[in-house]
Design an enzyme around this catalytic site. Sequence first.
Site, PDB file in Angstrom:
ATOM      1  N   SER A  25      44.836  49.086  38.441  1.00 38.29           N
ATOM      2  CA  SER A  25      44.694  49.779  37.155  1.00 38.29           C
ATOM      3  C   SER A  25      43.988  48.945  36.099  1.00 38.29           C
ATOM      4  CB  SER A  25      46.073  50.208  36.636  1.00 38.29           C
ATOM      5  OG  SER A  25      46.940  49.090  36.489  1.00 38.29           O
TER       6      SER A  25
ATOM      7  N   ALA B 290      37.992  48.411  36.549  1.00 39.75           N
ATOM      8  CA  ALA B 290      37.297  48.983  37.703  1.00 39.75           C
ATOM      9  C   ALA B 290      38.056  50.166  38.277  1.00 39.75           C
ATOM     10  CB  ALA B 290      37.085  47.908  38.768  1.00 39.75           C
TER      11      ALA B 290
ATOM     12  N   THR C 298      42.444  42.901  33.564  1.00 38.11           N
ATOM     13  CA  THR C 298      41.549  43.282  32.474  1.00 38.11           C
ATOM     14  C   THR C 298      42.126  42.945  31.110  1.00 38.11           C
ATOM     15  OG1 THR C 298      40.494  45.044  33.744  1.00 38.11           O
ATOM     16  CG2 THR C 298      40.434  45.263  31.358  1.00 38.11           C
ATOM     17  N   ARG C 299      43.401  43.144  30.930  1.00 37.59           N
ATOM     18  CA  ARG C 299      43.999  42.939  29.605  1.00 37.59           C
ATOM     19  C   ARG C 299      43.932  41.483  29.152  1.00 37.59           C
ATOM     20  NH1 ARG C 299      50.557  43.287  29.909  1.00 37.59           N
ATOM     21  NH2 ARG C 299      50.236  42.965  27.704  1.00 37.59           N
TER      22      ARG C 299
ATOM     23  N   GLN D 104      39.306  37.637  27.540  1.00 40.23           N
ATOM     24  CA  GLN D 104      39.071  37.294  26.133  1.00 40.23           C
ATOM     25  C   GLN D 104      37.589  37.353  25.775  1.00 40.23           C
ATOM     26  OE1 GLN D 104      40.525  33.313  25.761  1.00 40.23           O
ATOM     27  NE2 GLN D 104      42.674  33.856  26.019  1.00 40.23           N
TER      28      GLN D 104
ATOM     29  N   GLU E 230      27.589  33.196  25.096  1.00 39.57           N
ATOM     30  CA  GLU E 230      28.410  32.460  26.044  1.00 39.57           C
ATOM     31  C   GLU E 230      27.510  31.708  27.022  1.00 39.57           C
ATOM     32  OE1 GLU E 230      31.526  34.772  27.787  1.00 39.57           O
ATOM     33  OE2 GLU E 230      32.231  35.515  25.857  1.00 39.57           O
TER      34      GLU E 230
ATOM     35  N   HIS F  10      37.548  28.340  35.752  1.00 38.95           N
ATOM     36  CA  HIS F  10      37.205  28.345  34.332  1.00 38.95           C
ATOM     37  C   HIS F  10      37.371  26.929  33.801  1.00 38.95           C
ATOM     38  CE1 HIS F  10      37.005  29.325  30.105  1.00 38.95           C
ATOM     39  NE2 HIS F  10      36.611  30.531  30.431  1.00 38.95           N
TER      40      HIS F  10
ATOM     41  N   ARG G  30      29.255  27.859  34.336  1.00 37.26           N
ATOM     42  CA  ARG G  30      30.651  27.460  34.452  1.00 37.26           C
ATOM     43  C   ARG G  30      30.898  26.436  35.550  1.00 37.26           C
ATOM     44  NH1 ARG G  30      34.006  33.106  33.537  1.00 37.26           N
ATOM     45  NH2 ARG G  30      33.813  33.128  31.261  1.00 37.26           N
TER      46      ARG G  30
ATOM     47  N   HIS H 264      39.958  31.010  38.302  1.00 32.93           N
ATOM     48  CA  HIS H 264      39.762  32.079  37.324  1.00 32.93           C
ATOM     49  C   HIS H 264      39.286  33.379  37.950  1.00 32.93           C
ATOM     50  CE1 HIS H 264      38.959  33.949  33.519  1.00 32.93           C
ATOM     51  NE2 HIS H 264      37.652  33.974  33.688  1.00 32.93           N
TER      52      HIS H 264
ATOM     53  N   GLU I  97      37.127  42.831  41.031  1.00 32.45           N
ATOM     54  CA  GLU I  97      37.183  41.482  41.585  1.00 32.45           C
ATOM     55  C   GLU I  97      37.480  41.468  43.083  1.00 32.45           C
ATOM     56  OE1 GLU I  97      39.234  37.124  40.605  1.00 32.45           O
ATOM     57  OE2 GLU I  97      39.741  38.883  39.384  1.00 32.45           O
TER      58      GLU I  97
ATOM     59  N   ARG J 244      29.634  33.295  38.840  1.00 31.91           N
ATOM     60  CA  ARG J 244      29.566  34.458  37.951  1.00 31.91           C
ATOM     61  C   ARG J 244      29.073  34.082  36.565  1.00 31.91           C
ATOM     62  NH1 ARG J 244      33.160  36.821  34.227  1.00 31.91           N
ATOM     63  NH2 ARG J 244      34.749  35.259  34.710  1.00 31.91           N
TER      64      ARG J 244
END
Length: 506
Positions: free
Chosen positions: A9, A12, A40-41, A44, A111, A231, A275, A337, A361, A372
């Site tokens: 959920s 995607a 997703t939540r 950032q 970024e 990350h 990264r 990450h 993912e 990525r």
Amino acid sequence: MTHVVVVGSGIAGLTAALHALDSGCRVTVVTKDALDHANTRYAQGGIAGVMFADDRVEDHVRDTLTAGAGLCDERAVRVLVEEGPARIRELVSLGVAFDRAADGEFVKGLEAAHSYPRILHAGGDATGAVIEHALVARLRSAAVTVHEHAFLVDLVVDGGRVRGVDLLVGDAPGHPGTRETITADAVVLATGGAGELYAHTTNPPVATGDGIAAALRAGAAVADLEFMQFHPTVLAAGDAFLVSEAVRGEGAVLRDETGRRFALDAHPDGELAPRDVVARAIAATMERQDGRPVLLDATTLATDGFLARRFPTIDAAVRARGLDWTREPIPVTPAAHYLMGGVVTDLSGRTTVPGLYAVGEVARTGVHGANRLASNSLLEGAVFGARAGAAIAADAGSALWPVPAGAPGRPASAPCASDEPAFTRAALQDLLWEEAGVVRDRAGLERAAAVLAAWRATPRDPRTETSLEDENLLIVGAHLVAAALARTTSVGAHLRRDAAAWEGAA
């Protein structure tokens, strides 16, 4: 009417569900936790897209291909970049309020490895949460059946085609739940990654590789599992908490414990290099410091409350740990990450098994290659989720299944270790962190493969969600390690200490 089950959920899965609904399908969404508790939540950084008149599709394509270190599928990258703006506008129509300047234009964010400030944010550093809230609200108002707290035990395969899902519903910690099977014409895996393989990760605890493991058991091809993105900047105080790349985009710099800015030694772009470059520069510096974290210095951004205003979520997390980043640098370390490999798909989410799709993912679309590009993951979920949702109804009425080209789905066998530690989730995470983390070599990977093989040979209780998660992590971990052994050269996020110059030796 075609019935599709979407497992997961995040952006995607919810996008796939909504587009399948618009295509005339009956849709059921199954999620491991609450509907809005997806990766997703936690995003950032934002979502990248060519949304400004002075930006160009070709530039975003080039930036993505460059970050991917030559291993991206350019066709997939072009789909991502060319269709991305329409998906972003769709999010706006669903109520996502991206940050805007006083003149009403979107605020531009820069970024790492982007040649143009094309990142859109919402709520400062709460982009993923704002997107998730809007998609969940739309889904709840639609004619979609939702099953929360339903764990994917396995895919139902009959006659070489996926026909549904086997679930464990309502499981409480340490107690078995109720088994339930939902039949379907198609299943979309949107289960996220496998950050729980590692001792240090930005992922929530639900990221246990369930979709990849289920796809492997169904015979689906996987690829690029060696490419776990670490990350660079995660708080090294208290529980792991990601400090967005956007902080470095605004001007924060990395320093070693003597105060020296070291990132420029690794790349001319310093803190805004890709990264993988920044993560291994940090890892090399930590190695020279006997494992102690490096420092992220954002003190030059502290004027007029800028840090708290621009990064309210991060500011609160930093202060909750007793740190004041307006006055002193904060300790950071790399952490697992984003998994760039996964279940092999074509440009509409189709896997190598008829009836099975993968998005987000869990999927290997070819967009990310070996590394990525920042803020392409939310875009990938929206673009390829929409494509999969739109394809399902048409595919269900066709006798043909256009199977994507992919890699073999089984890892090389490994000898059993005679001195392996007892299996625990923590022991697995420590093993992968040490032997298949930011830096790898053959000896360490072979040790990891042997230990994983021995652990997999030990039966586990199949009745609880925790034991099923452990089994999934062991399966995905074995495939990741086998892929890392097979790729003997260093590229992108996969750094073989025994195959390339290693900054730590300098």
